[in-house]
Scaffold this motif. Structure first.
Motif, PDB file in Angstrom:
ATOM      1  N   ALA A 108       1.811 -30.378 -27.072  1.00 30.02           N
ATOM      2  CA  ALA A 108       1.195 -31.604 -26.526  1.00 30.02           C
ATOM      3  C   ALA A 108      -0.219 -31.619 -27.085  1.00 30.02           C
ATOM      4  N   SER A 109      -0.604 -31.498 -28.296  1.00 32.98           N
ATOM      5  CA  SER A 109      -2.042 -31.668 -28.690  1.00 32.98           C
ATOM      6  C   SER A 109      -2.188 -32.951 -29.759  1.00 32.98           C
ATOM      7  N   GLY A 110      -2.969 -33.497 -29.707  1.00 33.43           N
ATOM      8  CA  GLY A 110      -3.145 -34.696 -30.648  1.00 33.43           C
ATOM      9  C   GLY A 110      -4.028 -34.355 -31.784  1.00 33.43           C
ATOM     10  N   ASP A 160      -2.498 -34.204 -22.807  1.00 30.83           N
ATOM     11  CA  ASP A 160      -1.568 -34.912 -22.429  1.00 30.83           C
ATOM     12  C   ASP A 160      -1.967 -35.610 -20.995  1.00 30.83           C
ATOM     13  N   PHE A 161      -1.905 -36.827 -20.765  1.00 26.42           N
ATOM     14  CA  PHE A 161      -2.448 -37.562 -19.518  1.00 26.42           C
ATOM     15  C   PHE A 161      -1.270 -37.856 -18.646  1.00 26.42           C
ATOM     16  N   THR A 162       0.081 -37.415 -19.101  1.00 27.61           N
ATOM     17  CA  THR A 162       1.109 -38.040 -18.340  1.00 27.61           C
ATOM     18  C   THR A 162       1.517 -36.942 -17.255  1.00 27.61           C
ATOM     19  N   THR A 163       1.222 -35.818 -17.418  1.00 23.41           N
ATOM     20  CA  THR A 163       1.767 -34.719 -16.345  1.00 23.41           C
ATOM     21  C   THR A 163       0.881 -35.034 -15.132  1.00 23.41           C
ATOM     22  N   GLY A 217       9.203 -46.571 -26.639  1.00 24.46           N
ATOM     23  CA  GLY A 217       9.305 -46.302 -25.015  1.00 24.46           C
ATOM     24  C   GLY A 217       8.615 -44.882 -24.959  1.00 24.46           C
ATOM     25  N   LEU A 218       8.801 -44.383 -23.807  1.00 26.71           N
ATOM     26  CA  LEU A 218       8.410 -43.258 -23.287  1.00 26.71           C
ATOM     27  C   LEU A 218       9.333 -42.443 -22.360  1.00 26.71           C
ATOM     28  N   GLU A 219       9.353 -41.499 -22.617  1.00 22.19           N
ATOM     29  CA  GLU A 219      10.240 -40.320 -21.671  1.00 22.19           C
ATOM     30  C   GLU A 219       9.299 -39.340 -21.402  1.00 22.19           C
ATOM     31  N   PHE A 220      10.155 -38.615 -20.473  1.00 21.26           N
ATOM     32  CA  PHE A 220       9.344 -37.421 -19.659  1.00 21.26           C
ATOM     33  C   PHE A 220      10.340 -36.085 -19.588  1.00 21.26           C
ATOM     34  N   GLN A 279       5.834 -34.019 -18.753  1.00 22.16           N
ATOM     35  CA  GLN A 279       5.206 -34.175 -20.121  1.00 22.16           C
ATOM     36  C   GLN A 279       5.839 -35.305 -20.900  1.00 22.16           C
ATOM     37  N   GLY A 280       4.945 -36.248 -21.259  1.00 19.42           N
ATOM     38  CA  GLY A 280       5.373 -37.168 -22.042  1.00 19.42           C
ATOM     39  C   GLY A 280       5.741 -37.069 -23.348  1.00 19.42           C
ATOM     40  N   LEU A 281       6.707 -38.069 -23.710  1.00 21.39           N
ATOM     41  CA  LEU A 281       7.357 -37.903 -25.217  1.00 21.39           C
ATOM     42  C   LEU A 281       7.526 -39.351 -25.622  1.00 21.39           C
ATOM     43  N   ALA A 282       6.765 -39.823 -26.635  1.00 21.34           N
ATOM     44  CA  ALA A 282       6.710 -41.215 -27.237  1.00 21.34           C
ATOM     45  C   ALA A 282       7.740 -41.200 -28.288  1.00 21.34           C
ATOM     46  N   ARG A 283       8.435 -42.490 -28.147  1.00 23.70           N
ATOM     47  CA  ARG A 283       9.400 -42.617 -29.284  1.00 23.70           C
ATOM     48  C   ARG A 283       8.625 -43.806 -30.205  1.00 23.70           C
TER      49      ARG A 283
END
Length: 579
Positions: free
Chosen positions: A468-470, A476-479, A518-521, A526-530
């Motif tokens: 999770a590194s851009g 990653d802000f979702t955690t 969408g957004l899954e976790f 940890q966030g996973l974007a579609r």
């Protein structure tokens, strides 16, 4: 919980004096100058720590003391007022619904913070600022960016590598050593703060147990003061039976009035019955009888023959005069008797009045000493001492029984120990400084320093999930958001993720114009974007969509949180942070 009203005086960024009444709904507040610190000021008001951090919000112009007040309706439906003199003291009041006055709850910062959490319904400060406040500084694009690795690409696969900013290894190692010291300090402060919060919670719970005894002791002290202040017969130097005299004063007055009325009636009756004795020389009947008798006697003496018997008529004539004279004597006797009876009635009336004055004088003296106007008020004033004495005796028994209760003895002993520990912890926290960064923030900076020193940094992620590194080094802000929300909702992260997945996808898809579908976790949040049918870590989302994804997740969590319990939500200067 919701806000009712807030008032500001001498606060930086606002007019010199501001007072705004609020109702449930949406409100837009325009500050006097850009960047008015409403979110920060609210946090200082609602989460006091006694370190004086709110002094930075005071107006620099000087003059009057800077003050801030906030009225809120708590979880218990009661209205509270938080009052702070910025940089100085603060206090918490409960609004009395019957008198509309303000009853002091506490002035101690730690106890105030604990009461606001336990009774009013505020979450911990970190949770509140993370989930219920929106500021431009919270946007992922505004956060400090980590240095990207050699293989990182700003636009994803196939894009041109981003140039690295060279870092002096010596400076990085020096900074890393400083961060290690700071981490030790932050960990120590966090440990002390955790213990202080726990002690504060225990102190609050124990105080609720001993408050009943403290309330009884306060009632007893008040009753004893009332007993000392109430007058008594002995302290005023009154006669012992003054209370009985005051009680019978009305009957005494009625009895005396009745006696005087009866005497006056007898006097009036004597006046009516008493004959009027006119002088005898003024009575025509007397003189007529005397004249007729003398004439008859003279005629009989001067004539002869049968006419001489006219002289006998002097007998009834002189008899009439004699009767009139006797009646005069009788009238004189009755008049003299009436005078003597009137004298006796006057003497009796004088005796009655003297006796009344002798019996009434002590009552009048007592009325003058007590400053009352009616005799029955004497009874009320002197019987007050007996009522206070009975109340004091009853409270003394109740206090003694409560103090001997084993639960109270244990709570009081433990409370004294915890308060001593609380003071020690607060002193140690004050020694550490007024501002210490969070240990996780220090660890993140240390990780960035180590990545800068390492030739090929490598991050470990969840199984099957890319790192999770851009491209621009965004975290990653979702955690953090998912963990904070799960704590408040008392569920685990996977359960929360299952509940919000569909709604979050709606928000994110609408805000990014379907660029992010969408957004899954993962199990740890940890966030996973579609994006384009593929799953990528949230940190690798295109920069123009990063803030919108963050906002979509925030709004989704906010819906879930406020549906469970109402909470004020603050958005500060958000429009300038998102394109």
């Amino acid at each position: 919980m919701h806000w009712v009203e807030f008032a500001l005086q001498g606060v930086r960024g606002f007019l010199p004096s501001v007072r705004v009444s609020l109702k449930p709904g949406y409100w837009t507040l325009l500050p006097n100058t850009p960047g008015a610190p409403l979110v920060g000021l609210t946090s200082e008001l609602c989460f006091p720590d006694g370190r004086g951090g709110d002094a930075r919000y005071a107006s620099a112009e000087g003059g009057n003391t800077s003050k801030a007040a906030l009225w809120i309706v708590g979880r218990d439906r009661a209205t509270y007022r938080i009052l702070r003199e910025l940089g100085r003291s603060g206090s918490l009041y409960r609004v009395n619904a019957s008198t509309r006055g303000h009853d002091l709850v506490t002035e101690e910062p730690t106890e105030m913070a604990q009461f606001l959490r336990a009774q009013v319904g505020f979450p911990p400060r970190g949770r509140y600022e993370t989930l219920f406040t929106f500021t431009a500084g919270q946007l992922p694009s505004r956060r400090p960016k980590r240095s990207a690795g050699p293989g990182a690409r700003p636009g994803g696969a196939g894009a041109t590598p981003a140039p690295e900013t060279p870092i002096d290894p010596a400076q990085a190692r020096s900074r890393l050593a400083e961060l290690e010291k700071e981490l030790v300090l932050s960990s120590e402060v966090e440990r002390l703060q955790f213990r202080a919060d726990g002690v504060s919670a225990q102190v609050f719970q124990l105080e609720t147990k001993v408050k009943s005894v403290l309330a009884l002791e306060q009632d007893l002290a008040e009753a004893q003061r009332g007993l000392q202040q109430t007058p008594t017969v002995e302290s005023l130097g009154l006669i012992p039976d003054i209370v009985e005299r005051a009680k019978g004063f009305s009957a005494l007055v009625a009895r005396v009035d009745e006696t005087l009325a009866r005497l006056e009636a007898d006097r009036q009756l004597d006046v009516v019955k008493s004959p009027t004795a006119a002088p005898l020389q003024r009575d025509a009947r007397f003189w007529a009888g005397m004249a007729l008798g003398a004439a008859a006697l003279f005629t009989g003496a001067t004539v002869t023959g049968p006419l001489k018997y006219i002289a006998l008529l002097d007998i009834p004539a002189f008899g009439l005069a004699a009767l009139v004279a006797l009646k005069r004597v009788e009238d004189l006797q009755w008049a003299e008797m009436a005078v003597r009876r009137g004298d006796r009635l006057g003497d009796r009336e004088r005796l009655v009045r003297e006796q009344f004055e002798s019996e009434a004088q002590p009552v009048r003296n007592a009325m003058k000493i007590l400053g009352v106007e009616q005799p029955h008020e004497i009874v009320l004033a002197l019987e007050e001492h007996g009522r206070w004495a009975g109340k004091v005796a009853d409270l003394e028994k109740r206090v003694q029984s409560a103090r001997l209760n084993p639960e109270y003895i244990a709570a009081a002993t433990q409370l004294a120990e915890l308060r001593a520990e609380q003071e020690s912890l607060n002193a140690r926290l004050a020694e550490k400084g007024s501002y210490v960064r969070d240990a996780r923030e220090v660890e993140r900076e240390m990780a960035r320093m180590r990545e800068a020193l390492a030739p090929a940094p490598r991050r470990v992620s969840s199984p099957g999930v890319p790192a999770a590194s851009g491209a621009e080094g965004l975290d990653d802000f979702t955690t953090g958001l998912m963990s904070a929300a799960a704590d408040l909702l008392t569920v685990d992260v996977p359960t929360l993720a299952a509940r919000i997945g569909e709604r979050c996808a709606q928000y994110v898809s609408a805000l990014t114009e379907r660029r992010v579908e969408g957004l899954e976790f993962t199990y740890d949040g940890q966030g996973l974007a579609r994006v384009g049918g593929k799953q990528i870590p949230v940190a690798q989302v295109a920069p123009r969509d990063m803030d919108w994804v963050w906002l979509g997740l925030r709004l989704t969590l906010l819906e879930r949180l406020v549906s469970q319990e109402q909470m004020p939500v603050l958005l500060e200067d958000m429009a300038t942070g998102i394109d």
